[in-house]
Design an enzyme around this catalytic site. Structure first.
Site, short mmCIF file in Angstrom:
data_model
loop_
_atom_site.label_atom_id
_atom_site.label_comp_id
_atom_site.label_asym_id
_atom_site.label_seq_id
_atom_site.Cartn_x
_atom_site.Cartn_y
_atom_site.Cartn_z
N CYS A 35 -9.62 -22.40 -44.52
CA CYS A 35 -8.84 -23.56 -44.11
C CYS A 35 -7.43 -23.24 -43.88
CB CYS A 35 -8.14 -24.16 -46.07
SG CYS A 35 -7.14 -23.06 -46.73
N GLN A 62 1.16 -21.78 -46.69
CA GLN A 62 0.23 -22.25 -47.29
C GLN A 62 0.17 -23.80 -48.39
OE1 GLN A 62 -2.77 -19.27 -45.46
NE2 GLN A 62 -3.46 -20.40 -47.39
N GLY A 102 -4.44 -25.41 -52.37
CA GLY A 102 -4.83 -24.23 -50.96
C GLY A 102 -5.89 -23.65 -52.46
N LYS A 124 -8.48 -13.10 -43.98
CA LYS A 124 -9.72 -13.36 -43.31
C LYS A 124 -8.87 -14.22 -42.10
CE LYS A 124 -10.82 -15.33 -47.96
NZ LYS A 124 -10.26 -16.12 -49.64
N ARG A 182 2.44 -18.67 -49.62
CA ARG A 182 2.39 -19.72 -50.92
C ARG A 182 3.92 -20.56 -50.66
NH1 ARG A 182 -2.59 -22.25 -50.60
NH2 ARG A 182 -3.69 -20.22 -51.81
N HIS A 194 -1.07 -27.04 -44.19
CA HIS A 194 -1.11 -25.52 -44.02
C HIS A 194 -0.30 -25.17 -42.75
CE1 HIS A 194 -2.72 -24.78 -47.35
NE2 HIS A 194 -4.33 -23.76 -47.24
N ASN A 227 -5.34 -28.94 -45.20
CA ASN A 227 -5.86 -28.03 -45.83
C ASN A 227 -7.02 -28.40 -46.63
OD1 ASN A 227 -3.26 -28.59 -47.52
ND2 ASN A 227 -4.93 -27.26 -49.23
N THR A 228 -6.73 -29.09 -47.35
CA THR A 228 -7.92 -30.06 -48.12
C THR A 228 -8.76 -31.17 -47.45
OG1 THR A 228 -7.16 -31.69 -49.51
CG2 THR A 228 -6.86 -29.59 -49.86
#
Length: 358
Positions: free
Chosen positions: A157, A183, A187, A212, A243, A250, A335-336
């Protein structure tokens, strides 16, 4: 476009809930199966969901569906849907096994999970950037011995907040990238109620996230050779991931150096003109304008800009020259939506438009 019957595996979690909101009135995809862990199986969806995490209420059309067991009922699920979305909270090896099982039952899997992102014949797609990687599906099907079944995944994401902004600039030869992502707690599948430790706080570590962020863009920018996706070797990317106390969205602070440094106006023009196959195909979930640039010094902001283009656009701001790198800028994405369920729905629309579910 024909209608497709769809299953959502992992339907009770935060991303699964987001899938159902996005799919409740989808013009192509009709959700007919909800699946989750054995502890939820056999219950009505409204009873299986321990907590509804999203602001918009649970769609009534799904509330009385009986939840199936994602593991024990695989054959029944695969037999009754055209494909499934997968967003489960399991160990990586268990997710791999589960997704392979569905694919081998001739049920295509559009995955929100990270388990198969490193598999070299599983395409990891940002639909505007690398739709050509879908070519690897034929080799994957040959390996699995399937005619219809396959796995396709969306990327991490956090990548959505900066990789789409770098992609149109590749023509100038990107050499080095440094990025710090800030973020949102969603998330991690959390809300402020379930993650009280984030209030008045920043947590400077998200497990596995920095690796990642540095590796996945290279697969996205790679090429398909002999049925395998060969990652790019450049640019060099270094990342830090934090976070922060934000519900959704994000943010990325990105620094970039080029082989051929462009003018600022050239970057802005590249962003404003960039579009991909989702736009040319008029896919239902595609933003009309993929990249939105804000000229104000204090934008983009999660609270103000997370829902630009229904949360499916990528936002940018504060582009300026840097004293160490060539340029720096701020990127942002929901992000979602763009980063998770929405990105997977857009990927499924791309797959449907190209006949991969037929």
């Amino acid at each position: 476009m024909k209608k497709f019957n769809v299953g959502v595996i992992g339907a009770t979690g935060m991303v699964g809930q987001r899938f159902l909101l996005l799919l409740k009135n989808h013009p192509w995809f009709n959700v007919t199966v909800l699946a989750a862990s054995s502890s939820s199986a056999g219950k009505k969806y409204r009873d299986a969901v321990k907590k509804w995490h999203l602001c918009e209420p649970m769609p009534e059309k799904f509330a009385d569906l009986t939840v199936l067991d994602a593991s024990a009922d695989k054959e029944e699920i695969a037999r009754t849907v055209d494909f499934c979305f997968c967003a489960v909270n399991m160990k990586k090896d268990e997710i791999k096994e589960l997704e392979y099982a569905y694919a081998k039952l001739e049920c295509p899997v559009v995955s929100n999970n990270s388990a198969h992102r490193g598999t070299d014949d599983v395409p990891m797609i940002i639909p505007e950037i690398n739709p050509e990687h879908l070519e690897a599906i034929s080799a994957q099907r040959a390996r699995l011995g399937t005619k219809r079944g396959f796995i396709a995944v969306k990327s991490n994401c956090s990548l959505q907040s900066y990789v789409p902004l770098l992609h149109p600039l590749k023509r100038y030869g990107i050499k080095n990238v440094a990025v710090t992502t800030y973020q949102a707690i969603s998330g991690a599948g959390k809300t402020f109620e379930t993650m009280p430790e984030i209030c008045d706080n920043v947590i400077p570590y998200i497990g596995g996230e920095e690796q990642k962020s540095e590796i996945e863009p290279l697969k996205i920018w790679g090429e398909v050779r002999d049925g395998k996706i060969i990652p790019a070797t450049t640019p060099a990317i270094t990342a830090q991931c934090l976070r922060v106390p934000v519900s959704d969205g994000h943010t990325a602070a990105c620094f970039v150096s080029f082989e051929h440094k462009p003018e600022k106006g050239e970057i802005l023009k590249a962003w404003s003109e960039f579009s991909g196959e989702p736009q040319s195909l008029f896919l239902p979930s595609a933003p009309r304008q993929f990249i939105h640039y804000f000229s104000e010094d204090d934008r983009p902001q999660p609270k103000l800009d997370r829902n630009v283009e229904l949360g499916m656009a990528v936002c940018a701001g504060r582009l300026r020259e840097d004293s160490v790198f060539d340029y720096k800028f701020i990127g942002f994405s929901h992000n979602t939506l763009r980063g998770a369920a929405g990105g997977a729905v857009l990927l499924a629309e791309l797959l449907a438009s190209k006949g991969y579910f037929d």
